[in-house]
Design a protein around this motif. Structure first.
Motif, short mmCIF file in Angstrom:
data_model
loop_
_atom_site.label_atom_id
_atom_site.label_comp_id
_atom_site.label_asym_id
_atom_site.label_seq_id
_atom_site.Cartn_x
_atom_site.Cartn_y
_atom_site.Cartn_z
N PRO A 1 -0.52 -2.54 -5.96
CA PRO A 1 -0.21 -2.03 -7.31
C PRO A 1 1.04 -1.15 -7.29
CG PRO A 1 -2.08 -0.86 -6.36
CD PRO A 1 -1.79 -2.00 -5.44
N SER A 2 1.67 -1.07 -8.43
CA SER A 2 2.86 -0.22 -8.57
C SER A 2 2.44 1.24 -8.50
CB SER A 2 3.53 -0.54 -9.90
OG SER A 2 4.71 0.22 -10.03
N PRO A 3 3.20 2.16 -7.88
CA PRO A 3 4.53 1.98 -7.29
C PRO A 3 4.51 1.64 -5.79
CG PRO A 3 4.01 4.30 -7.32
CD PRO A 3 2.81 3.58 -7.90
N PHE A 4 3.31 1.35 -5.24
CA PHE A 4 3.23 1.11 -3.79
C PHE A 4 3.96 -0.16 -3.37
CE2 PHE A 4 -0.58 3.59 -4.88
CZ PHE A 4 -0.39 4.67 -4.04
N PRO B 1 7.30 -1.76 1.27
CA PRO B 1 8.22 -2.53 2.13
C PRO B 1 9.30 -1.67 2.78
CG PRO B 1 7.80 -3.71 0.09
CD PRO B 1 7.22 -2.35 -0.08
N ILE B 2 9.83 -0.71 2.05
CA ILE B 2 10.86 0.18 2.61
C ILE B 2 10.26 1.06 3.71
CG2 ILE B 2 12.51 2.00 2.09
CD1 ILE B 2 12.70 0.88 -0.74
N ALA B 3 9.07 1.59 3.45
CA ALA B 3 8.41 2.42 4.46
C ALA B 3 8.06 1.59 5.69
CB ALA B 3 7.16 3.06 3.88
#
Length: 213
Positions: free
Chosen positions: A103-106, A111-113
């Motif tokens: 779910p947003s904002p995860f 992906p960046i994390a």
């Protein structure tokens, strides 16, 4: 050359600082219901000064330190870092698809994390095992080379014979670890026998040299 680049970056920083501080001044004037021109001009001048002073400390000077560190860095460590980043990005790319279902904002942050974590772990692991990585790539080199004058189906070994003085000197071991010597190092039995006699010598200096060899 470095002075001209730093001066150029100061000018860019002054322009960016003037714009950012000017926007902040406009927002501050609206909040205080004051004259926008005065706040924009005053904070814009402050932004010019901040940009001129601080820009080199966040642009050219850190890059210069990174450049000097890369120059002094051993080749195997640099290779381990590059391979680690590459493997970390591949692992993050494989996980980006399942992470996109979160779910947003995860789904935007995960992906960046994941890329940052995998790149960090890969770099740390390969940096700690850089000697094993170097030995792995060294094992991929061909040990035997075909001689131009050899007959069909025959191969000639590219080898270097080590004598007693070279072994006692001790530097050949460090040179071989660097990968500079691409030939096979051979130590004949009579050299080992001579080293054993030197190591059993009654003379202390001669005995120590033999044992070191």
């Amino acid at each position: 050359m470095s002075f001209s680049i730093e001066f150029f970056m100061r000018i860019i920083g002054a322009i960016v600082g003037a714009i950012l501080f000017g926007i902040f001044g406009d927002m501050l004037a609206d909040a205080l219901q004051a004259s926008q021109e005065a706040y924009v001009v005053i904070l814009g001048l402050i932004g010019v000064l901040v940009g001129l002073v601080l820009t080199p400390y966040v642009t050219t000077r850190p890059l210069a330190r990174i450049r000097q560190r890369l120059i002094r860095m051993p080749p195997e460590q640099l290779g381990a870092i590059i391979i680690g980043v590459f493997l970390g990005l591949i692992a993050a790319a494989l996980l980006s698809f399942p992470l996109s279902f979160l779910p947003s904002p995860f789904r935007q942050i995960a992906p960046i994390a994941a890329a940052a974590v995998f790149c960090y772990l890969s770099v740390v692991i390969l940096s700690l095992r850089q000697n094993d990585l170097r030995n792995f790539f060294s094992s991929l080199r061909p040990v035997f080379t075909a001689s131009p004058g050899a007959q069909d189906g025959e191969e000639e070994m590219d080898a270097i014979l080590l004598d007693t003085s070279v072994i006692i000197d001790g530097r050949i071991a460090d040179i071989s670890k660097t990968g500079f010597v691409r030939s096979t190092l051979l130590v004949p039995n009579f050299v080992l026998t001579e080293l054993q006699h030197i190591a059993d010598s009654a003379d202390t200096l001669r005995r120590n040299r033999g044992r070191r060899g």
